[in-house]
Design an enzyme around this catalytic site. Structure first.
Site, mmCIF file in Angstrom:
data_model
loop_
_atom_site.group_PDB
_atom_site.id
_atom_site.type_symbol
_atom_site.label_atom_id
_atom_site.label_comp_id
_atom_site.label_asym_id
_atom_site.label_seq_id
_atom_site.Cartn_x
_atom_site.Cartn_y
_atom_site.Cartn_z
ATOM 1 N N GLU A 77 46.359 -51.585 -77.498
ATOM 2 C CA GLU A 77 47.652 -51.236 -78.087
ATOM 3 C C GLU A 77 48.004 -49.755 -77.914
ATOM 4 O O GLU A 77 48.984 -49.280 -78.481
ATOM 5 C CB GLU A 77 47.664 -51.566 -79.586
ATOM 6 C CG GLU A 77 47.362 -53.015 -79.927
ATOM 7 C CD GLU A 77 48.501 -53.964 -79.627
ATOM 8 O OE1 GLU A 77 49.433 -53.569 -78.908
ATOM 9 O OE2 GLU A 77 48.457 -55.103 -80.112
ATOM 10 N N TYR A 123 59.736 -45.958 -103.400
ATOM 11 C CA TYR A 123 58.544 -45.526 -102.675
ATOM 12 C C TYR A 123 58.590 -45.960 -101.215
ATOM 13 O O TYR A 123 58.119 -45.245 -100.329
ATOM 14 C CB TYR A 123 57.291 -46.049 -103.388
ATOM 15 C CG TYR A 123 57.353 -45.737 -104.856
ATOM 16 C CD1 TYR A 123 57.185 -44.430 -105.310
ATOM 17 C CD2 TYR A 123 57.684 -46.723 -105.778
ATOM 18 C CE1 TYR A 123 57.304 -44.117 -106.660
ATOM 19 C CE2 TYR A 123 57.803 -46.424 -107.126
ATOM 20 C CZ TYR A 123 57.611 -45.122 -107.560
ATOM 21 O OH TYR A 123 57.754 -44.823 -108.886
#
Length: 218
Positions: A77, A123
């Site tokens: 990746e 958040y």
């Protein structure tokens, strides 16, 4: 906000970052990969490395263009990590994990074209920001990096369809914090699925994103 000691050398910082990701419980088994950028070098987890048992021998050193310099072969990746560094040149850490709540949400239709997740909590807006859904490609496909590059709006995180999540940040501590927060908001997405949701007021979302330096242009 908790941060790692980014004064460590990049290899040691990568080991510490792996330990924190594993302790957070967001990287099951040998899944997930991480990287640290230092100047024109990238230090990435080696292919098949288990973050819960990560050591200095698992650190691959690459150029910013992806050429292997030393250590084991980097995670398949790594091209996705490099795409995030190109998109966010001030960022020095990338975390990619297959955390279960994020994987579950990545199997759903996105909330909008620019964020798979709505502004449910302050958040999420403060630590992550808008999080697009990247169309499915097989893990390790260079097309994932191309799809990230093709999106012209700013983002520091994404869901990979039917796959997992990825975050980047100016330092390793914030990248891990973002990954943990993204998993948490995905849990809330699933808990509220099928219910009439109350989203954060648009003005407050704008104020939070501006104050915390996270992208939100939905």
């Amino acid at each position: 906000m908790t941060t790692l000691t980014d004064t460590l050398d990049p290899g040691s910082l990568l080991v510490d970052t792996a330990a924190r990701v594993a302790a957070a419980g967001i990287s099951p088994g040998s899944s997930g990969n991480i990287s640290i950028r230092a100047g024109d070098r990238v230090y990435a987890s080696g292919t098949g490395a288990e973050l819960g048992r990560f050591g200095s021998g698992d650190v691959a050193e690459l150029t910013i263009d992806g050429a292997h310099l030393s250590g084991p072969k980097a995670s398949k990746e790594v091209s996705l990590h490099l795409a995030f560094y190109r998109k966010n040149p001030t960022h020095t850490a990338v975390v990619h994990v297959h955390s279960p709540q994020a994987v579950a949400v990545s199997c759903l239709e996105p909330w909008s074209a620019q964020s798979a997740i709505p502004p449910l909590t302050p958040y999420f807006v403060m630590r992550v920001g808008q999080t697009p859904l990247i169309p499915f490609r097989v893990p390790g496909s260079p097309e994932l990096a191309e799809l990230v590059a093709a999106l012209e709006f700013p983002f520091h995180a994404a869901l990979l369809a039917n796959h997992g999540q990825i975050t980047s940040a100016v330092d390793a501590g914030r990248a891990v914090d973002a990954a943990v927060e993204l998993e948490e908001v995905c849990r809330i997405v699933l808990l509220t699925s099928g219910h009439e949701r109350r989203l954060l007021p648009e003005a407050d979302v704008t104020a939070l994103s501006e104050r915390w330096g996270t992208p939100w242009s939905v």
